[in-house]
Design a protein around this motif. Structure first.
Motif, PDB file in Angstrom:
ATOM      1  N   GLU A  32     -10.479 -14.981  -8.807  1.00 54.86           N
ATOM      2  CA  GLU A  32      -9.212 -14.728  -8.125  1.00 54.86           C
ATOM      3  C   GLU A  32      -8.941 -15.822  -7.090  1.00 54.86           C
ATOM      4  N   PRO A  33      -7.698 -16.324  -7.019  1.00 50.31           N
ATOM      5  CA  PRO A  33      -7.405 -17.492  -6.183  1.00 50.31           C
ATOM      6  C   PRO A  33      -7.292 -17.213  -4.689  1.00 50.31           C
ATOM      7  N   THR A  34      -6.995 -15.961  -4.308  1.00 49.87           N
ATOM      8  CA  THR A  34      -6.784 -15.662  -2.892  1.00 49.87           C
ATOM      9  C   THR A  34      -7.518 -14.389  -2.497  1.00 49.87           C
ATOM     10  N   ALA A  35      -7.713 -14.235  -1.186  1.00 48.51           N
ATOM     11  CA  ALA A  35      -8.345 -13.021  -0.672  1.00 48.51           C
ATOM     12  C   ALA A  35      -7.477 -11.802  -0.950  1.00 48.51           C
ATOM     13  N   GLU A  36      -6.142 -11.977  -0.863  1.00 46.56           N
ATOM     14  CA  GLU A  36      -5.233 -10.864  -1.112  1.00 46.56           C
ATOM     15  C   GLU A  36      -5.371 -10.339  -2.537  1.00 46.56           C
ATOM     16  N   ARG A  37      -5.422 -11.248  -3.487  1.00 44.47           N
ATOM     17  CA  ARG A  37      -5.561 -10.834  -4.882  1.00 44.47           C
ATOM     18  C   ARG A  37      -6.950 -10.255  -5.141  1.00 44.47           C
ATOM     19  N   THR A  38      -7.943 -10.763  -4.441  1.00 42.81           N
ATOM     20  CA  THR A  38      -9.304 -10.255  -4.608  1.00 42.81           C
ATOM     21  C   THR A  38      -9.397  -8.784  -4.223  1.00 42.81           C
ATOM     22  N   VAL A  39      -8.825  -8.402  -3.082  1.00 42.93           N
ATOM     23  CA  VAL A  39      -8.916  -7.003  -2.658  1.00 42.93           C
ATOM     24  C   VAL A  39      -8.124  -6.085  -3.598  1.00 42.93           C
ATOM     25  N   TYR A  45     -10.597  -2.147  -9.925  1.00 42.15           N
ATOM     26  CA  TYR A  45     -11.880  -1.951 -10.602  1.00 42.15           C
ATOM     27  C   TYR A  45     -12.569  -0.671 -10.129  1.00 42.15           C
ATOM     28  N   ALA A  46     -12.508  -0.417  -8.826  1.00 41.81           N
ATOM     29  CA  ALA A  46     -13.176   0.766  -8.284  1.00 41.81           C
ATOM     30  C   ALA A  46     -12.537   2.047  -8.813  1.00 41.81           C
ATOM     31  N   LYS A  47     -11.221   2.084  -8.897  1.00 39.90           N
ATOM     32  CA  LYS A  47     -10.547   3.282  -9.413  1.00 39.90           C
ATOM     33  C   LYS A  47     -10.937   3.542 -10.863  1.00 39.90           C
ATOM     34  N   ALA A  48     -10.937   2.490 -11.668  1.00 37.86           N
ATOM     35  CA  ALA A  48     -11.290   2.652 -13.081  1.00 37.86           C
ATOM     36  C   ALA A  48     -12.767   2.980 -13.255  1.00 37.86           C
ATOM     37  N   GLY A  49     -13.620   2.275 -12.531  1.00 36.63           N
ATOM     38  CA  GLY A  49     -15.055   2.451 -12.700  1.00 36.63           C
ATOM     39  C   GLY A  49     -15.572   3.770 -12.161  1.00 36.63           C
ATOM     40  N   MET A  50     -14.987   4.246 -11.053  1.00 35.90           N
ATOM     41  CA  MET A  50     -15.437   5.495 -10.444  1.00 35.90           C
ATOM     42  C   MET A  50     -14.690   6.710 -10.990  1.00 35.90           C
ATOM     43  N   ARG A  51     -13.635   6.462 -11.783  1.00 37.40           N
ATOM     44  CA  ARG A  51     -12.837   7.544 -12.367  1.00 37.40           C
ATOM     45  C   ARG A  51     -12.321   8.502 -11.283  1.00 37.40           C
ATOM     46  N   CYS A  52     -11.868   7.923 -10.197  1.00 38.33           N
ATOM     47  CA  CYS A  52     -11.292   8.723  -9.126  1.00 38.33           C
ATOM     48  C   CYS A  52      -9.775   8.634  -9.198  1.00 38.33           C
ATOM     49  N   ASP A  53      -9.091   9.395  -8.358  1.00 37.43           N
ATOM     50  CA  ASP A  53      -7.629   9.430  -8.425  1.00 37.43           C
ATOM     51  C   ASP A  53      -6.992   8.227  -7.750  1.00 37.43           C
ATOM     52  N   ASP A  54      -7.586   7.784  -6.656  1.00 35.08           N
ATOM     53  CA  ASP A  54      -7.027   6.645  -5.924  1.00 35.08           C
ATOM     54  C   ASP A  54      -8.131   5.913  -5.180  1.00 35.08           C
ATOM     55  N   THR A  55      -7.857   4.664  -4.876  1.00 37.83           N
ATOM     56  CA  THR A  55      -8.764   3.887  -4.040  1.00 37.83           C
ATOM     57  C   THR A  55      -7.935   3.067  -3.052  1.00 37.83           C
ATOM     58  N   GLY A  56      -8.596   2.658  -1.990  1.00 35.62           N
ATOM     59  CA  GLY A  56      -7.945   1.799  -1.012  1.00 35.62           C
ATOM     60  C   GLY A  56      -8.975   0.986  -0.266  1.00 35.62           C
ATOM     61  N   ILE A  66      -6.604  -3.322  12.410  1.00 33.01           N
ATOM     62  CA  ILE A  66      -7.152  -2.838  11.146  1.00 33.01           C
ATOM     63  C   ILE A  66      -5.974  -2.621  10.217  1.00 33.01           C
ATOM     64  N   GLU A  67      -6.059  -3.102   8.996  1.00 32.36           N
ATOM     65  CA  GLU A  67      -4.925  -3.009   8.089  1.00 32.36           C
ATOM     66  C   GLU A  67      -5.356  -2.535   6.711  1.00 32.36           C
ATOM     67  N   THR A  68      -4.416  -1.898   6.015  1.00 31.90           N
ATOM     68  CA  THR A  68      -4.615  -1.554   4.617  1.00 31.90           C
ATOM     69  C   THR A  68      -4.371  -2.803   3.786  1.00 31.90           C
ATOM     70  N   ALA A  69      -5.425  -3.320   3.209  1.00 31.02           N
ATOM     71  CA  ALA A  69      -5.309  -4.550   2.426  1.00 31.02           C
ATOM     72  C   ALA A  69      -4.978  -4.262   0.971  1.00 31.02           C
ATOM     73  N   ALA A  70      -5.335  -3.062   0.506  1.00 29.15           N
ATOM     74  CA  ALA A  70      -5.032  -2.689  -0.882  1.00 29.15           C
ATOM     75  C   ALA A  70      -5.024  -1.173  -0.988  1.00 29.15           C
ATOM     76  N   ALA A  71      -4.157  -0.657  -1.843  1.00 33.70           N
ATOM     77  CA  ALA A  71      -4.090   0.783  -2.106  1.00 33.70           C
ATOM     78  C   ALA A  71      -3.487   0.979  -3.485  1.00 33.70           C
ATOM     79  N   THR A  72      -4.066   1.883  -4.254  1.00 32.39           N
ATOM     80  CA  THR A  72      -3.588   2.094  -5.625  1.00 32.39           C
ATOM     81  C   THR A  72      -2.437   3.083  -5.688  1.00 32.39           C
ATOM     82  N   SER A  73      -2.054   3.678  -4.553  1.00 29.36           N
ATOM     83  CA  SER A  73      -0.902   4.574  -4.525  1.00 29.36           C
ATOM     84  C   SER A  73      -0.415   4.719  -3.090  1.00 29.36           C
ATOM     85  N   LYS A  74       0.771   5.306  -2.948  1.00 34.37           N
ATOM     86  CA  LYS A  74       1.302   5.573  -1.610  1.00 34.37           C
ATOM     87  C   LYS A  74       0.463   6.621  -0.891  1.00 34.37           C
ATOM     88  N   ASN A  75      -0.135   7.538  -1.644  1.00 32.19           N
ATOM     89  CA  ASN A  75      -1.007   8.540  -1.038  1.00 32.19           C
ATOM     90  C   ASN A  75      -2.214   7.887  -0.373  1.00 32.19           C
TER      91      ASN A  75
END
Length: 241
Positions: A32-39, A45-56, A66-75
């Motif tokens: 991945e070319p940037t830190a933003e894309r990496t997170v 990967y964590a959502k798919a691998g852990m089979r959970c509903d959401d990750t962040g 402190i900031e939210t750098a990534a979230a798989t949903s608005k929840n």
């Protein structure tokens, strides 16, 4: 094949699949070319691998930032935001607490973060949470946070797998941030060189004098040297000249 032999074969196949999954993840994160894309990729990967509903992912830049750098949903994003608003929650404690992970079996009954737990259980339907610190030996980066809509979604085995995710993610973050820093430094040197060339030509001065002019303007006006250089490059002269 006996029942025991079949079970051993199934376990071996599952282990090989897990190893292949983590190997693919490590390669993808490294590319991945940037830190933003990496997170973003870590969360996916964590959502798919852990089979959970959401990750962040929460990243810590300073004690007050402190900031939210990534979230798989608005929840997931809201679950993070609530913690910073209420100043309580497992993801925050994973960043700064004594423990490297925090597991909630049911947010509706867990008493450690009562205000946050009640809101996420009632409004966001988040019942299970696993927050694990992202860190290397050199520094702490943030926390990887897994969310489930049912109680008791995460156990000891999930913690072991999440720890592997966190280790890979921490290394990838360290590498990507180092790359970002080097790229920004190279970009800054390039634009400063362009600005110096413009000043040398416009005012018939040498390189040392051109750099001194940029530096003095930066200090006098409390503007970063790179930003001064960018303005000179864009305007072909010193700002205000």
């Amino acid at each position: 094949m006996t029942t025991d032999e079949y079970a051993e074969a199934q376990a071996a196949t599952s282990t090989l699949d897990d190893l292949a999954y983590f190997a693919d993840m490590a390669l993808d994160l490294h590319e991945e070319p940037t830190a933003e894309r990496t997170v973003d990729r870590i969360a996916e990967y964590a959502k798919a691998g852990m089979r959970c509903d959401d990750t962040g992912i929460l990243l810590v830049h300073s004690r007050r930032r402190i900031e939210t750098a990534a979230a798989t949903s608005k929840n997931a994003e809201r679950a993070h935001t609530l913690q910073t608003e209420l100043d309580e929650g497992p993801c925050l404690d994973a960043l700064t607490g004594n423990e490297s992970y925090y597991l909630i079996n049911d947010t509706a009954t867990d008493e450690r973060w009562p205000r946050w737990g009640k809101i996420v259980a009632d409004e966001l339907e988040v019942r299970s949470v696993l927050s694990i610190r992202l860190e290397t030996r050199a520094r702490r980066y943030g926390s990887l946070n897994l969310y489930g809509s049912r109680p008791d979604m995460f156990g000891i085995d999930d913690l072991a797998v999440a720890s592997i995710f966190a280790r890979h993610a921490s290394i990838a973050l360290a590498q990507s941030q180092e790359t970002d820093g080097l790229q920004k430094a190279m970009d800054a040197r390039k634009v400063i060189g362009i600005a110096m060339g413009i000043l040398m030509e416009r005012y018939s001065i040498d390189s040392d004098r051109a750099f001194t002019v940029l530096q003095r303007y930066s200090q006098t006006n409390n503007i970063k040297l790179r930003d001064v250089a960018q303005q000179v490059a864009d305007r072909r002269t010193l700002p205000g000249a």
